[in-house]
Design a protein around this motif. Structure first.
Motif, PDB file in Angstrom:
ATOM      1  N   ILE A   1       5.034  -6.520  -8.591  1.00 52.95           N
ATOM      2  CA  ILE A   1       5.193  -5.085  -8.868  1.00 52.95           C
ATOM      3  C   ILE A   1       6.473  -4.839  -9.657  1.00 52.95           C
ATOM      4  O   ILE A   1       6.481  -4.093 -10.641  1.00 52.95           O
ATOM      5  CB  ILE A   1       5.198  -4.294  -7.551  1.00 52.95           C
ATOM      6  CG1 ILE A   1       3.814  -4.346  -6.888  1.00 52.95           C
ATOM      7  CG2 ILE A   1       5.613  -2.844  -7.790  1.00 52.95           C
ATOM      8  CD1 ILE A   1       3.772  -3.739  -5.504  1.00 52.95           C
TER       9      ILE A   1
ATOM     10  N   TRP B   1       0.845  -1.206   0.000  1.00 54.99           N
ATOM     11  CA  TRP B   1       0.000   0.000   0.000  1.00 54.99           C
ATOM     12  C   TRP B   1       0.883   1.261   0.000  1.00 54.99           C
ATOM     13  O   TRP B   1       0.677   2.185  -0.783  1.00 54.99           O
ATOM     14  CB  TRP B   1      -0.906  -0.029   1.218  1.00 54.99           C
ATOM     15  CG  TRP B   1      -1.867   1.125   1.327  1.00 54.99           C
ATOM     16  CD1 TRP B   1      -1.558   2.445   1.471  1.00 54.99           C
ATOM     17  CD2 TRP B   1      -3.289   1.061   1.293  1.00 54.99           C
ATOM     18  NE1 TRP B   1      -2.690   3.207   1.540  1.00 54.99           N
ATOM     19  CE2 TRP B   1      -3.772   2.389   1.438  1.00 54.99           C
ATOM     20  CE3 TRP B   1      -4.208   0.033   1.180  1.00 54.99           C
ATOM     21  CZ2 TRP B   1      -5.135   2.687   1.474  1.00 54.99           C
ATOM     22  CZ3 TRP B   1      -5.562   0.331   1.210  1.00 54.99           C
ATOM     23  CH2 TRP B   1      -6.016   1.639   1.350  1.00 54.99           C
TER      24      TRP B   1
ATOM     25  N   ARG C   1      -3.797  -7.632  -2.975  1.00 52.00           N
ATOM     26  CA  ARG C   1      -2.778  -6.693  -3.437  1.00 52.00           C
ATOM     27  C   ARG C   1      -1.602  -7.463  -4.061  1.00 52.00           C
ATOM     28  O   ARG C   1      -1.301  -8.577  -3.634  1.00 52.00           O
ATOM     29  CB  ARG C   1      -2.279  -5.834  -2.270  1.00 52.00           C
ATOM     30  CG  ARG C   1      -3.364  -4.958  -1.660  1.00 52.00           C
ATOM     31  CD  ARG C   1      -2.905  -4.297  -0.384  1.00 52.00           C
ATOM     32  NE  ARG C   1      -4.053  -3.831   0.399  1.00 52.00           N
ATOM     33  CZ  ARG C   1      -4.020  -3.553   1.680  1.00 52.00           C
ATOM     34  NH1 ARG C   1      -2.882  -3.666   2.356  1.00 52.00           N
ATOM     35  NH2 ARG C   1      -5.111  -3.156   2.307  1.00 52.00           N
TER      36      ARG C   1
ATOM     37  N   TRP D   1       2.964   7.176  -6.448  1.00 48.51           N
ATOM     38  CA  TRP D   1       2.187   8.399  -6.739  1.00 48.51           C
ATOM     39  C   TRP D   1       3.036   9.641  -6.483  1.00 48.51           C
ATOM     40  O   TRP D   1       3.015  10.587  -7.272  1.00 48.51           O
ATOM     41  CB  TRP D   1       0.937   8.413  -5.879  1.00 48.51           C
ATOM     42  CG  TRP D   1       0.038   9.587  -6.117  1.00 48.51           C
ATOM     43  CD1 TRP D   1      -0.981   9.680  -7.004  1.00 48.51           C
ATOM     44  CD2 TRP D   1       0.077  10.852  -5.432  1.00 48.51           C
ATOM     45  NE1 TRP D   1      -1.586  10.911  -6.941  1.00 48.51           N
ATOM     46  CE2 TRP D   1      -0.950  11.655  -5.984  1.00 48.51           C
ATOM     47  CE3 TRP D   1       0.874  11.385  -4.432  1.00 48.51           C
ATOM     48  CZ2 TRP D   1      -1.189  12.959  -5.548  1.00 48.51           C
ATOM     49  CZ3 TRP D   1       0.636  12.682  -3.994  1.00 48.51           C
ATOM     50  CH2 TRP D   1      -0.387  13.457  -4.560  1.00 48.51           C
TER      51      TRP D   1
ATOM     52  N   TYR E   1      -1.907   3.210 -13.492  1.00 48.17           N
ATOM     53  CA  TYR E   1      -2.759   3.679 -12.391  1.00 48.17           C
ATOM     54  C   TYR E   1      -3.807   2.629 -12.017  1.00 48.17           C
ATOM     55  O   TYR E   1      -3.961   2.275 -10.838  1.00 48.17           O
ATOM     56  CB  TYR E   1      -3.444   4.979 -12.785  1.00 48.17           C
ATOM     57  CG  TYR E   1      -4.344   5.540 -11.696  1.00 48.17           C
ATOM     58  CD1 TYR E   1      -3.807   6.150 -10.570  1.00 48.17           C
ATOM     59  CD2 TYR E   1      -5.720   5.445 -11.801  1.00 48.17           C
ATOM     60  CE1 TYR E   1      -4.623   6.650  -9.565  1.00 48.17           C
ATOM     61  CE2 TYR E   1      -6.548   5.955 -10.806  1.00 48.17           C
ATOM     62  CZ  TYR E   1      -6.002   6.556  -9.694  1.00 48.17           C
ATOM     63  OH  TYR E   1      -6.817   7.053  -8.702  1.00 48.17           O
TER      64      TYR E   1
ATOM     65  N   LEU F   1      -1.814  -1.059 -11.305  1.00 48.77           N
ATOM     66  CA  LEU F   1      -0.749  -1.107 -10.295  1.00 48.77           C
ATOM     67  C   LEU F   1      -1.103  -0.289  -9.062  1.00 48.77           C
ATOM     68  O   LEU F   1      -1.199  -0.827  -7.953  1.00 48.77           O
ATOM     69  CB  LEU F   1       0.567  -0.624 -10.894  1.00 48.77           C
ATOM     70  CG  LEU F   1       1.800  -0.731  -9.980  1.00 48.77           C
ATOM     71  CD1 LEU F   1       1.931  -2.146  -9.452  1.00 48.77           C
ATOM     72  CD2 LEU F   1       3.051  -0.327 -10.740  1.00 48.77           C
ATOM     73  N   MET F   2      -1.315   1.019  -9.239  1.00 49.01           N
ATOM     74  CA  MET F   2      -1.591   1.858  -8.067  1.00 49.01           C
ATOM     75  C   MET F   2      -2.854   1.407  -7.341  1.00 49.01           C
ATOM     76  O   MET F   2      -2.842   1.146  -6.124  1.00 49.01           O
ATOM     77  CB  MET F   2      -1.730   3.323  -8.491  1.00 49.01           C
ATOM     78  CG  MET F   2      -0.408   4.031  -8.735  1.00 49.01           C
ATOM     79  SD  MET F   2      -0.658   5.808  -8.850  1.00 49.01           S
ATOM     80  CE  MET F   2       0.916   6.306  -9.500  1.00 49.01           C
TER      81      MET F   2
ATOM     82  N   CYS G   1      -2.461  -1.721  -5.496  1.00 44.49           N
ATOM     83  CA  CYS G   1      -1.778  -1.592  -4.193  1.00 44.49           C
ATOM     84  C   CYS G   1      -2.738  -1.144  -3.099  1.00 44.49           C
ATOM     85  O   CYS G   1      -2.466  -1.358  -1.908  1.00 44.49           O
ATOM     86  CB  CYS G   1      -0.628  -0.598  -4.302  1.00 44.49           C
ATOM     87  SG  CYS G   1       0.751  -1.138  -5.341  1.00 44.49           S
ATOM     88  N   TRP G   2      -3.852  -0.483  -3.486  1.00 39.78           N
ATOM     89  CA  TRP G   2      -4.774   0.076  -2.494  1.00 39.78           C
ATOM     90  C   TRP G   2      -6.064  -0.717  -2.385  1.00 39.78           C
ATOM     91  O   TRP G   2      -7.103  -0.184  -1.986  1.00 39.78           O
ATOM     92  CB  TRP G   2      -5.084   1.530  -2.853  1.00 39.78           C
ATOM     93  CG  TRP G   2      -3.865   2.388  -2.965  1.00 39.78           C
ATOM     94  CD1 TRP G   2      -2.729   2.285  -2.228  1.00 39.78           C
ATOM     95  CD2 TRP G   2      -3.653   3.479  -3.874  1.00 39.78           C
ATOM     96  NE1 TRP G   2      -1.818   3.234  -2.605  1.00 39.78           N
ATOM     97  CE2 TRP G   2      -2.354   3.992  -3.621  1.00 39.78           C
ATOM     98  CE3 TRP G   2      -4.427   4.084  -4.858  1.00 39.78           C
ATOM     99  CZ2 TRP G   2      -1.817   5.064  -4.324  1.00 39.78           C
ATOM    100  CZ3 TRP G   2      -3.893   5.154  -5.568  1.00 39.78           C
ATOM    101  CH2 TRP G   2      -2.613   5.636  -5.301  1.00 39.78           C
TER     102      TRP G   2
ATOM    103  N   GLY H   1       2.417   2.021  -3.278  1.00 44.40           N
ATOM    104  CA  GLY H   1       1.519   2.695  -4.206  1.00 44.40           C
ATOM    105  C   GLY H   1       1.511   4.196  -3.995  1.00 44.40           C
ATOM    106  O   GLY H   1       1.508   4.980  -4.953  1.00 44.40           O
TER     107      GLY H   1
END
Length: 862
Positions: free
Chosen positions: A853, A778, A847, A785, A832, A835-836, A839-840, A781
């Protein structure tokens, strides 16, 4: 600090005694005793049992006492309708129940029976049973998918009951087993039912607005009788009655309302029945007052009282002050004059076309009442001594006595704590030599050059910040949630005990236990014994990797360290930027620096203060032991140590370009350069970086985290501030961010004691204190960002710290209201979305791993 904690508990206890208002569903979420054992075996029954080892008493959530097969199982297969077999819990008194939890049968790993779906029935008197349904009418609750995981379900609407039945539903028929827990709080009102006219419909500008009591659980005809509903669900209506707290509900849902023209008597009559004779002090009624739409609060309330079969003839009349200015909904407190009764009949008179109520609550205490009372006072007593109105204040006396005893005990504890702290400091100073003998590293003579050089430069650098950050990691099962959100969720608390100076919550197990959730209301644990800025979390390392091996580092002469800059400080030490002369020659072969140079090497020196306590010193040495074994191109390395004498020092790499956050702040993205000639000169003067270079940095961070995850190593504070930048965009993961005043705003201080990097933390880390590889994912991610936005803004910059914590609650509830970080301008949709956002994910098991990753980012670069 402990004195303040104890004082806080005293305040909470006194507040709980003095405030006995309507229930708040967001706070009323405590386990009612299936797991903790407060509910006795004789209060747990069932329709049947498969065997003695699967009797009802074994149906306690997450409780394995070595007896039985670990769950309740009926003796026959459950039917699809779920109406025959049940597990029943008697709470002994009325409770407001907001949440239920279920598990299957474990049987020490041999069982695999669980309820995929179930129904709930409840009763307030043990005779009349009501089937629960949600606000849209569905009665079936989705249950478990395996025999181990706890599945928690909010009861929307909540129920008020003494008896609760869990009724498994299967399709097709199959053997099921259940373990259960109920969450809520005691129903202090004692209200058993209310009777009101059925709610009516308003037509407002062509819109149908329904003011019916849609969750009423009694009989409904012209009047609603023998039940409870929206007036006791703890949800207050909004100022605008067209909107609702509940998503997807119809206009007017939060209110029950009536039209003056349909009730010719000019008032609404409500009858409230209670569990016993009580002494009533007041009634609180939540009313809407949007007079621009013809809705006003009541003009007058007239309340009659009954203790036997007849209503008394002397009512209480109350006239509120009419508000003709504010249209906001509000609670109106109606004084009931300490009257005793088991039932109350109130008539609320209209002051406009419509009257809307959303909640009614009573404040009362137990009372004795003579049911043969006649009007007037007995001839042998004075008016002020009427025994028929005598309040039984025995409970009050007992309560006051308990409070006095508690306060006395707390004062005694405070004195003991203060006495222990004074003597502990004296003993620590007196036993300095004995303490040093216990440490794994030997101490030798300190050279005076470094100390004098250090002190002189420190005095020249001006005043230092008085801000100190206490390292909160590692956390253990005593961790408590840092905001008022603790009262909203049942998962994250187990104990109200505080960790004292002689106790440590530093386990050495690999990873973090995913045990079943518990809940209790308590303060944050005392963190005075945790180290201030440990480079890596000690609890998450599998210490067996290093057992039996000598991990001591090479001793480096202190006089060859030249102080350059103070990077930061914490409660137990400081971090300095230094030049180390000749350190390349003293390094082992596997620690050699790629580019040999005769010039001093830039290093970070972390020191432990001389007055640090025993736990801090041991933690410092453990950190040295752990870091000495970390070998990866993208992890900051421990180069040498100075442990011959105080202060203890560890010397680590430091990259010449500083931390990644500040490095990226000074750059601009090449693809984002505007070709407008008017500002070309300004932009060309700034350093540029390409998108591929940014992804290359992320690849290196993921590579370093992949290495740490292979050792079951949880970093817990991954962010750009904790990554260092070298030549050719080389990235190495470190952990100096917390000790630097520059990043003070990235950490949320909990009640003046501990700090949390909440904007980088997963929801389960904030709410449950769980730190795992998935929580590091998390944080990665968020770090990605940061990289793709060039650290121009703090994550969730539009939200306050409290709103960030509230947002984690939305991730827990998973109702689509959670706020995600937006897609950076230069970020492709695939990166986004896959992957991002991956992660969330709310479910930590869904995840991606750091291996995945790293692979995905590497493919992006290809």
């Amino acid at each position: 600090m402990k004195v303040r904690q104890i004082s806080h508990h005293v305040f909470v206890i006194l507040l709980a005694v003095t405030v006995r208002s309507q229930v708040n569903p967001e706070m009323c979420r405590y386990p009612l005793g299936m797991t903790g054992g407060q509910i006795q075996d004789e209060d747990i029954s069932a329709s049947s049992q498969w065997s003695e080892s699967t009797a009802a008493r074994f149906g306690r959530l997450d409780l394995d006492n070595g007896d039985g097969d670990g769950a309740w199982c009926p003796d026959i297969m459950s039917e699809p309708d779920g109406l025959k077999e049940y597990l029943q819990v008697d709470l002994r008194s009325l409770h407001f129940i907001t949440l239920v939890g279920t598990q299957g049968r474990h049987a020490d790993g041999m069982g695999n029976e669980f309820a995929q779906r179930y129904r709930i029935k409840y009763s307030r008197d043990g005779t009349n049973w009501v089937g629960w349904h949600d606000r849209k009418g569905s009665q079936v609750i989705e249950g478990n998918r395996n025999a181990y995981d706890v599945v928690l379900k909010d009861l929307e609407p909540p129920i008020i009951a003494r008896f609760v039945r869990f009724m498994p539903v299967t399709d097709p028929s199959m053997i099921v087993c259940m373990r259960v827990e109920l969450y809520g709080c005691e129903w202090l009102d004692g209200l058993m039912s209310y009777s009101i006219p059925e709610g009516q419909e308003m037509i407002y500008r062509g819109l149908d607005v329904y003011f019916n009591d849609s969750v009423y659980d009694g009989a409904s005809a012209e009047r609603l009788t023998k039940g409870l509903g929206q007036l006791t669900d703890g949800t207050w209506g909004l100022d605008d009655f067209l909107h609702s707290h509940i998503y997807g509900m119809w206009p007017g849902y939060d209110y029950v309302g009536w039209n003056n023209k349909s009730l010719p008597k000019g008032y609404v009559e409500m009858i409230f029945e209670f569990d016993r004779i009580r002494n009533f002090t007041s009634m609180k009624v939540h009313c809407n007052n949007m007079f621009s739409r013809g809705v006003r609060m009541f003009r007058q309330a007239t309340c009659y009282f009954r203790s036997g079969s007849d209503w008394e003839g002397d009512p209480v009349t109350f006239r509120p002050t009419v508000d003709r200015v504010s249209q906001g909904a509000r609670f109106i407190t109606v004084s009931l004059g300490d009257r005793t009764a088991s039932a109350i009949k109130c008539r609320f008179h209209f002051s406009d076309l419509w009257m809307l109520f959303s909640e009614v609550a009573f404040q009362s205490g137990s009372a004795e009442y003579n049911t043969s009372r006649k009007h007037g006072h007995p001839t042998n007593t004075l008016p002020g001594e009427d025994p028929t109105h005598k309040v039984d204040d025995s409970n009050t006396r007992i309560l006051i006595g308990c409070l006095v005893a508690i306060i006395a005990i707390l004062l005694t504890i405070i004195v003991i704590i203060l006495w222990r702290q004074v003597w502990q400091k004296m003993l620590e100073k007196a036993s300095r030599r004995l303490l040093d003998d216990e440490l794994t590293a030997r101490l030798a003579v300190q050279t005076q050059a470094f100390s004098s050089h250090h002190s002189s430069l420190s005095s020249e650098s001006g005043s230092t910040s008085n801000s100190t950050y206490e390292r909160i990691f590692p956390l253990c099962s005593d961790y408590q949630e840092p905001s008022r959100l603790i009262r909203k969720l049942p998962e994250f608390a187990q104990s109200t005990e505080h960790i004292g100076p002689s106790t440590s919550c530093r386990g050495l197990a690999s990873g973090v236990s995913d045990g079943a959730p518990h809940y209790a209301e308590a303060d944050i644990i005392s963190l005075q014994e945790s180290s201030d800025s440990s480079t890596y979390s000690i609890t998450a390392v599998n210490m067996n990797l290093f057992a039996g091996s000598d991990s001591s580092m090479r001793e480096f002469p202190r006089d060859k360290l030249t102080f350059k800059e103070k990077l930061g400080e914490g409660q137990f030490g400081e971090v300095h930027l230094c030049e180390a002369e000749g350190i390349q020659d003293s390094l082992d072969e596997d620690l050699s620096i790629e580019e040999k140079s005769d010039s001093p090497l830039l290093v970070a020196v972390k020191t432990l203060r001389e007055d640090a306590n025993k736990n801090a010193r041991n933690d410092f040495l453990k950190e040295i032991r752990i870091m000495s074994r970390l070998r990866d191109p993208n992890i900051v390395r421990l180069l040498a140590v100075c442990v011959d004498t105080d202060p203890l020092c560890m010397i680590t790499e430091y990259m010449e370009n500083g931390d990644l956050n500040q490095f990226l702040c000074n750059l601009r993205l090449k693809e984002a350069v505007d070709e407008n000639k008017m500002d070309r000169g300004e932009k060309e003067g700034e350093s540029m970086i390409s998108y591929s270079k940014l992804i290359g940095m992320a690849v290196q961070i993921s590579s370093g985290m992949k290495y740490l995850s292979s050792l079951n190593f949880v970093h817990r504070d991954l962010a750009t501030r904790n990554c260092l930048v070298g030549k050719n965009y080389t990235i190495k993961i470190a952990d100096f961010g917390m000790s630097r005043n520059l990043y003070r705003g990235d950490y949320y201080r909990i009640q003046g004691r501990a700090v949390l990097p909440i904007r980088w933390m997963s929801w389960e880390s904030i709410l449950l204190g769980k730190f795992t590889m998935a929580s590091d994912v998390w944080a990665f991610g968020v770090t990605l960002w940061e990289i793709l936005t060039l650290c121009k803004k703090q994550p969730y910059s539009q939200l306050s710290d409290e709103q960030v914590i509230e947002n984690t609650g939305e991730f827990f509830r998973d109702q689509g209201k959670q706020v995600y970080l937006p897609k950076p301008l230069c970020c492709p949709d695939r990166v986004y979305n896959e992957l991002m956002l991956g992660c969330w994910r709310r479910n930590a098991k869904q995840r991606p791993s750091f291996q995945e990753i790293h692979t995905q980012l590497t493919e992006t670069l290809a």
